[in-house]
Enzyme design. Structure first.
Site, mmCIF file in Angstrom:
data_model
loop_
_atom_site.group_PDB
_atom_site.id
_atom_site.type_symbol
_atom_site.label_atom_id
_atom_site.label_comp_id
_atom_site.label_asym_id
_atom_site.label_seq_id
_atom_site.Cartn_x
_atom_site.Cartn_y
_atom_site.Cartn_z
ATOM 1 N N LYS A 13 7.437 0.044 -17.295
ATOM 2 C CA LYS A 13 8.857 -0.261 -17.090
ATOM 3 C C LYS A 13 9.326 -1.374 -18.034
ATOM 4 O O LYS A 13 10.339 -1.253 -18.700
ATOM 5 C CB LYS A 13 9.123 -0.717 -15.641
ATOM 6 C CG LYS A 13 8.731 0.280 -14.580
ATOM 7 C CD LYS A 13 9.065 -0.231 -13.181
ATOM 8 C CE LYS A 13 8.255 -1.447 -12.753
ATOM 9 N NZ LYS A 13 6.815 -1.238 -12.620
ATOM 10 N N ARG A 88 13.487 -2.326 -5.147
ATOM 11 C CA ARG A 88 12.115 -1.954 -4.851
ATOM 12 C C ARG A 88 11.946 -1.495 -3.417
ATOM 13 O O ARG A 88 10.837 -1.119 -3.015
ATOM 14 C CB ARG A 88 11.253 -3.191 -5.024
ATOM 15 C CG ARG A 88 10.394 -3.152 -6.226
ATOM 16 C CD ARG A 88 9.578 -4.414 -6.169
ATOM 17 N NE ARG A 88 8.357 -4.235 -6.863
ATOM 18 C CZ ARG A 88 8.185 -4.607 -8.130
ATOM 19 N NH1 ARG A 88 9.144 -5.156 -8.812
ATOM 20 N NH2 ARG A 88 7.016 -4.417 -8.690
ATOM 21 N N ARG A 127 -3.703 -5.611 -20.219
ATOM 22 C CA ARG A 127 -2.363 -6.145 -20.459
ATOM 23 C C ARG A 127 -2.409 -7.647 -20.738
ATOM 24 O O ARG A 127 -3.156 -8.380 -20.127
ATOM 25 C CB ARG A 127 -1.470 -5.912 -19.240
ATOM 26 C CG ARG A 127 -0.173 -6.721 -19.402
ATOM 27 C CD ARG A 127 0.919 -6.298 -18.536
ATOM 28 N NE ARG A 127 0.611 -6.419 -17.126
ATOM 29 C CZ ARG A 127 1.447 -5.985 -16.191
ATOM 30 N NH1 ARG A 127 2.564 -5.400 -16.533
ATOM 31 N NH2 ARG A 127 1.119 -6.109 -14.934
ATOM 32 N N ARG A 160 -1.958 -11.866 -16.257
ATOM 33 C CA ARG A 160 -1.250 -12.174 -15.004
ATOM 34 C C ARG A 160 -2.202 -12.289 -13.821
ATOM 35 O O ARG A 160 -3.155 -11.529 -13.708
ATOM 36 C CB ARG A 160 -0.199 -11.082 -14.731
ATOM 37 C CG ARG A 160 1.117 -11.395 -15.417
ATOM 38 C CD ARG A 160 2.095 -10.250 -15.380
ATOM 39 N NE ARG A 160 2.229 -9.594 -14.081
ATOM 40 C CZ ARG A 160 3.079 -8.604 -13.862
ATOM 41 N NH1 ARG A 160 3.883 -8.177 -14.841
ATOM 42 N NH2 ARG A 160 3.150 -8.026 -12.690
ATOM 43 N N ARG A 171 -1.002 -3.465 -4.930
ATOM 44 C CA ARG A 171 0.360 -3.257 -5.449
ATOM 45 C C ARG A 171 0.695 -1.767 -5.494
ATOM 46 O O ARG A 171 1.837 -1.366 -5.231
ATOM 47 C CB ARG A 171 0.494 -3.887 -6.841
ATOM 48 C CG ARG A 171 0.593 -5.411 -6.772
ATOM 49 C CD ARG A 171 0.299 -6.065 -8.098
ATOM 50 N NE ARG A 171 1.221 -5.699 -9.146
ATOM 51 C CZ ARG A 171 0.953 -5.815 -10.445
ATOM 52 N NH1 ARG A 171 -0.221 -6.272 -10.837
ATOM 53 N NH2 ARG A 171 1.841 -5.469 -11.328
#
Ligand code: AP5
Ligand code: MG
Length: 214
Positions: A13, A88, A127, A160, A171
Protein backbone atom coordinates in the site's frame (compact mmCIF):
# COMPACT_ATOMS: atom_id res chain seq x y z
CA UNK A 1 -9.08 12.27 -6.95
CA UNK A 2 -9.85 10.73 -3.57
CA UNK A 3 -8.25 7.37 -3.09
CA UNK A 4 -7.92 4.86 -0.30
CA UNK A 5 -5.45 2.00 -0.25
CA UNK A 6 -6.73 -1.34 1.03
CA UNK A 7 -4.74 -4.52 1.49
CA UNK A 8 -3.04 -6.72 4.05
CA UNK A 9 -0.03 -5.50 6.04
CA UNK A 10 2.92 -5.58 3.66
CA UNK A 11 0.79 -5.81 0.52
CA UNK A 12 2.51 -2.72 -0.89
CA UNK A 13 0.00 0.00 0.00
CA UNK A 14 2.68 2.48 1.07
CA UNK A 15 4.92 1.71 -1.92
CA UNK A 16 2.12 2.34 -4.42
CA UNK A 17 0.66 5.31 -2.50
CA UNK A 18 3.99 7.14 -2.63
CA UNK A 19 4.23 6.65 -6.41
CA UNK A 20 0.59 7.67 -6.95
CA UNK A 21 1.06 10.76 -4.79
CA UNK A 22 3.92 11.89 -7.04
CA UNK A 23 2.12 11.12 -10.30
CA UNK A 24 -1.15 12.85 -9.39
CA UNK A 25 0.37 15.49 -7.09
CA UNK A 26 -1.95 14.77 -4.18
CA UNK A 27 -0.87 14.13 -0.57
CA UNK A 28 -0.11 10.64 0.73
CA UNK A 29 -1.61 10.32 4.21
CA UNK A 30 -0.48 7.21 6.05
CA UNK A 31 -1.91 6.73 9.54
CA UNK A 32 0.87 4.25 10.33
CA UNK A 33 3.49 6.89 9.38
CA UNK A 34 1.68 9.50 11.49
CA UNK A 35 1.75 7.17 14.51
CA UNK A 36 5.42 6.24 13.95
CA UNK A 37 6.39 9.93 13.75
CA UNK A 38 4.49 10.53 17.02
CA UNK A 39 6.26 7.61 18.69
CA UNK A 40 9.62 8.95 17.51
CA UNK A 41 8.78 12.40 18.94
CA UNK A 42 7.44 10.86 22.16
CA UNK A 43 4.09 12.67 21.96
CA UNK A 44 1.00 11.73 24.02
CA UNK A 45 -0.58 10.19 20.89
CA UNK A 46 2.62 8.22 20.24
CA UNK A 47 2.68 6.89 23.81
CA UNK A 48 -0.95 5.75 23.51
CA UNK A 49 -0.49 4.15 20.08
CA UNK A 50 2.79 2.31 20.71
CA UNK A 51 1.55 -0.58 22.85
CA UNK A 52 -1.20 -1.43 20.34
CA UNK A 53 1.14 -1.23 17.36
CA UNK A 54 3.88 -3.34 18.97
CA UNK A 55 1.27 -6.00 19.74
CA UNK A 56 0.03 -6.01 16.13
CA UNK A 57 -3.38 -4.69 17.26
CA UNK A 58 -5.30 -1.76 15.84
CA UNK A 59 -5.12 1.55 17.64
CA UNK A 60 -8.65 2.38 18.97
CA UNK A 61 -10.92 4.14 16.45
CA UNK A 62 -11.27 7.25 18.65
CA UNK A 63 -7.53 7.93 18.42
CA UNK A 64 -7.52 7.91 14.63
CA UNK A 65 -10.87 9.07 13.22
CA UNK A 66 -10.76 12.78 14.16
CA UNK A 67 -7.13 12.97 13.21
CA UNK A 68 -7.86 11.82 9.64
CA UNK A 69 -11.14 13.72 9.24
CA UNK A 70 -9.30 16.94 10.23
CA UNK A 71 -6.33 16.16 8.00
CA UNK A 72 -8.42 15.77 4.83
CA UNK A 73 -9.97 19.20 5.40
CA UNK A 74 -6.54 20.84 5.02
CA UNK A 75 -5.89 23.00 1.97
CA UNK A 76 -3.45 20.58 0.33
CA UNK A 77 -6.28 17.99 0.10
CA UNK A 78 -8.35 20.27 -2.10
CA UNK A 79 -7.43 18.34 -5.29
CA UNK A 80 -7.68 14.99 -3.55
CA UNK A 81 -5.68 12.66 -1.33
CA UNK A 82 -4.48 9.10 -0.88
CA UNK A 83 -5.36 7.53 2.44
CA UNK A 84 -3.03 4.63 3.28
CA UNK A 85 -3.99 2.51 6.30
CA UNK A 86 -7.29 4.28 6.91
CA UNK A 87 -10.08 3.27 7.14
CA UNK A 88 -9.31 -0.06 8.75
CA UNK A 89 -12.60 -0.89 10.46
CA UNK A 90 -16.25 -0.49 9.44
CA UNK A 91 -16.79 2.33 12.01
CA UNK A 92 -13.78 4.19 10.53
CA UNK A 93 -15.20 3.78 7.00
CA UNK A 94 -18.60 5.02 8.15
CA UNK A 95 -17.05 8.06 9.84
CA UNK A 96 -15.16 8.85 6.63
CA UNK A 97 -18.30 8.41 4.47
CA UNK A 98 -20.18 10.73 6.82
CA UNK A 99 -17.47 13.44 6.73
CA UNK A 100 -17.23 13.30 2.92
CA UNK A 101 -21.02 13.21 2.47
CA UNK A 102 -21.29 16.43 4.46
CA UNK A 103 -19.13 18.09 1.82
CA UNK A 104 -20.97 16.40 -1.09
CA UNK A 105 -17.89 14.33 -1.83
CA UNK A 106 -17.04 10.65 -2.02
CA UNK A 107 -14.17 8.21 -2.41
CA UNK A 108 -13.38 7.71 -6.12
CA UNK A 109 -11.27 4.57 -5.80
CA UNK A 110 -10.60 2.04 -3.06
CA UNK A 111 -7.53 0.23 -4.38
CA UNK A 112 -7.22 -3.27 -2.99
CA UNK A 113 -3.64 -4.51 -3.35
CA UNK A 114 -4.16 -8.25 -3.22
CA UNK A 115 -1.32 -10.44 -1.87
CA UNK A 116 -1.75 -13.87 -0.24
CA UNK A 117 -0.61 -14.30 3.38
CA UNK A 118 2.18 -16.73 2.35
CA UNK A 119 4.04 -13.96 0.50
CA UNK A 120 3.64 -11.36 3.23
CA UNK A 121 5.89 -12.77 5.96
CA UNK A 122 8.86 -13.13 3.60
CA UNK A 123 8.38 -9.57 2.32
CA UNK A 124 8.27 -8.05 5.77
CA UNK A 125 11.59 -9.46 6.94
CA UNK A 126 13.32 -7.67 4.06
CA UNK A 127 11.52 -4.36 4.48
CA UNK A 128 13.38 -1.24 5.60
CA UNK A 129 11.47 1.94 6.42
CA UNK A 130 12.33 5.61 6.70
CA UNK A 131 10.78 7.39 9.68
CA UNK A 132 11.90 10.70 8.19
CA UNK A 133 9.73 10.71 5.07
CA UNK A 134 7.80 7.43 5.20
CA UNK A 135 9.53 5.84 2.18
CA UNK A 136 9.74 2.03 2.21
CA UNK A 137 12.35 -0.18 0.64
CA UNK A 138 13.13 -3.86 0.38
CA UNK A 139 16.58 -5.45 0.62
CA UNK A 140 15.88 -7.53 -2.50
CA UNK A 141 12.83 -6.13 -4.34
CA UNK A 142 13.43 -2.41 -3.91
CA UNK A 143 16.93 -1.67 -2.57
CA UNK A 144 18.29 1.79 -1.75
CA UNK A 145 21.23 3.25 -3.66
CA UNK A 146 23.29 3.44 -0.46
CA UNK A 147 22.76 0.65 2.08
CA UNK A 148 20.72 1.71 5.12
CA UNK A 149 20.14 5.30 3.94
CA UNK A 150 16.91 6.71 2.49
CA UNK A 151 17.23 7.70 -1.20
CA UNK A 152 14.68 10.48 -0.73
CA UNK A 153 15.71 12.28 2.47
CA UNK A 154 19.04 10.77 3.55
CA UNK A 155 17.84 9.57 6.98
CA UNK A 156 18.86 6.20 8.43
CA UNK A 157 16.46 3.34 7.69
CA UNK A 158 14.91 1.17 10.39
CA UNK A 159 13.48 -2.32 10.69
CA UNK A 160 9.99 -1.66 12.08
CA UNK A 161 9.27 -3.04 15.57
CA UNK A 162 6.08 -4.66 14.29
CA UNK A 163 7.79 -6.55 11.44
CA UNK A 164 8.83 -9.53 13.60
CA UNK A 165 7.25 -12.73 12.19
CA UNK A 166 5.01 -13.32 15.29
CA UNK A 167 3.70 -9.75 15.15
CA UNK A 168 3.17 -9.95 11.38
CA UNK A 169 1.04 -13.08 11.92
CA UNK A 170 -1.06 -11.20 14.50
CA UNK A 171 -1.43 -8.22 12.12
CA UNK A 172 -2.61 -10.56 9.35
CA UNK A 173 -5.21 -12.07 11.69
CA UNK A 174 -6.43 -8.59 12.71
CA UNK A 175 -6.53 -7.61 9.02
CA UNK A 176 -8.75 -10.57 8.09
CA UNK A 177 -11.10 -9.98 11.02
CA UNK A 178 -11.46 -6.20 10.97
CA UNK A 179 -10.24 -4.71 7.69
CA UNK A 180 -11.08 -7.24 4.97
CA UNK A 181 -14.85 -6.51 5.36
CA UNK A 182 -14.10 -3.05 3.90
CA UNK A 183 -13.54 -4.69 0.49
CA UNK A 184 -17.28 -5.47 0.38
CA UNK A 185 -18.15 -2.02 1.71
CA UNK A 186 -16.38 -0.28 -1.21
CA UNK A 187 -17.46 -2.86 -3.78
CA UNK A 188 -21.09 -2.04 -2.95
CA UNK A 189 -20.29 1.64 -3.54
CA UNK A 190 -18.81 0.81 -6.97
CA UNK A 191 -15.41 2.22 -5.95
CA UNK A 192 -13.38 -0.99 -5.65
CA UNK A 193 -10.32 -1.61 -7.84
CA UNK A 194 -8.49 -4.86 -7.08
CA UNK A 195 -4.96 -5.35 -8.42
CA UNK A 196 -2.64 -8.35 -8.21
CA UNK A 197 -0.02 -7.17 -5.71
CA UNK A 198 2.30 -10.16 -6.26
CA UNK A 199 3.58 -8.68 -9.50
CA UNK A 200 6.62 -6.43 -9.86
CA UNK A 201 6.19 -3.01 -8.18
CA UNK A 202 6.15 -1.21 -11.57
CA UNK A 203 3.57 -3.61 -13.04
CA UNK A 204 1.24 -3.12 -10.04
CA UNK A 205 1.59 0.64 -10.57
CA UNK A 206 0.72 0.33 -14.28
CA UNK A 207 -2.34 -1.78 -13.47
CA UNK A 208 -3.56 0.96 -11.13
CA UNK A 209 -2.78 3.98 -13.28
CA UNK A 210 -4.29 2.54 -16.45
CA UNK A 211 -7.66 2.49 -14.64
CA UNK A 212 -7.20 5.88 -12.92
CA UNK A 213 -6.17 7.53 -16.21
CA UNK A 214 -9.23 6.30 -18.13
P1 AP5 B 1 0.63 0.61 8.83
O1 AP5 B 1 1.88 1.37 8.89
O2 AP5 B 1 -0.48 1.10 7.99
O3 AP5 B 1 0.98 -0.88 8.48
P2 AP5 B 1 0.20 -2.02 7.64
O4 AP5 B 1 -1.15 -1.77 7.15
O5 AP5 B 1 0.36 -3.21 8.48
O6 AP5 B 1 0.91 -2.03 6.32
P3 AP5 B 1 2.41 -1.89 6.08
O7 AP5 B 1 2.84 -0.49 6.14
O8 AP5 B 1 3.13 -2.88 6.95
O9 AP5 B 1 2.53 -2.45 4.60
P4 AP5 B 1 2.24 -1.76 3.22
O10 AP5 B 1 1.03 -2.39 2.61
O11 AP5 B 1 2.31 -0.28 3.30
O12 AP5 B 1 3.48 -2.33 2.40
P5 AP5 B 1 4.83 -1.63 1.90
O13 AP5 B 1 4.54 -0.74 0.75
O14 AP5 B 1 5.61 -1.09 3.04
O15 AP5 B 1 0.07 0.44 10.31
C1 AP5 B 1 0.90 0.01 11.37
C2 AP5 B 1 0.09 -0.09 12.64
O16 AP5 B 1 -0.44 1.21 12.98
C3 AP5 B 1 -1.13 -1.00 12.61
O17 AP5 B 1 -0.80 -2.33 12.87
C4 AP5 B 1 -2.00 -0.37 13.70
O18 AP5 B 1 -1.56 -0.74 14.97
C5 AP5 B 1 -1.74 1.11 13.55
N1 AP5 B 1 -2.70 1.79 12.66
C6 AP5 B 1 -2.42 2.43 11.48
N2 AP5 B 1 -3.54 2.92 10.93
C7 AP5 B 1 -4.57 2.59 11.76
C8 AP5 B 1 -5.97 2.79 11.72
N3 AP5 B 1 -6.56 3.43 10.70
N4 AP5 B 1 -6.71 2.29 12.74
C9 AP5 B 1 -6.14 1.65 13.78
N5 AP5 B 1 -4.82 1.40 13.86
C10 AP5 B 1 -4.03 1.87 12.87
O19 AP5 B 1 5.57 -2.93 1.33
C11 AP5 B 1 6.00 -3.96 2.18
C12 AP5 B 1 7.38 -4.48 1.72
O20 AP5 B 1 7.23 -5.17 0.49
C13 AP5 B 1 8.40 -3.37 1.45
O21 AP5 B 1 9.68 -3.84 1.81
C14 AP5 B 1 8.31 -3.13 -0.06
O22 AP5 B 1 9.51 -2.63 -0.61
C15 AP5 B 1 7.98 -4.53 -0.56
N6 AP5 B 1 7.10 -4.53 -1.73
C16 AP5 B 1 6.06 -3.68 -2.00
N7 AP5 B 1 5.46 -4.00 -3.17
C17 AP5 B 1 6.13 -5.10 -3.63
C18 AP5 B 1 5.99 -5.92 -4.80
N8 AP5 B 1 5.04 -5.68 -5.71
N9 AP5 B 1 6.85 -6.96 -4.95
C19 AP5 B 1 7.82 -7.20 -4.03
N10 AP5 B 1 8.01 -6.46 -2.91
C20 AP5 B 1 7.17 -5.44 -2.71
MG1 MG C 1 2.62 1.09 4.89
Amino acid sequence: MKIIMLGAPGAGKGTQAKMLSEKYDIPHISTGDIFRANIKNNTELGKKAKSYMDAGQLVPDELVVDLVVDRIKAKDCFKGFILDGFPRTIPQAEALDYALNNQNEKIDYAINVDVPDEDIIERMSGRRACVGCGATYHLVYNPTKKEGICDVCGEKLILRDDDKPETVKKRLQVYHEQTQPLIDHYEKKGALLTVDGTQDIKVVFEDITKVLDK
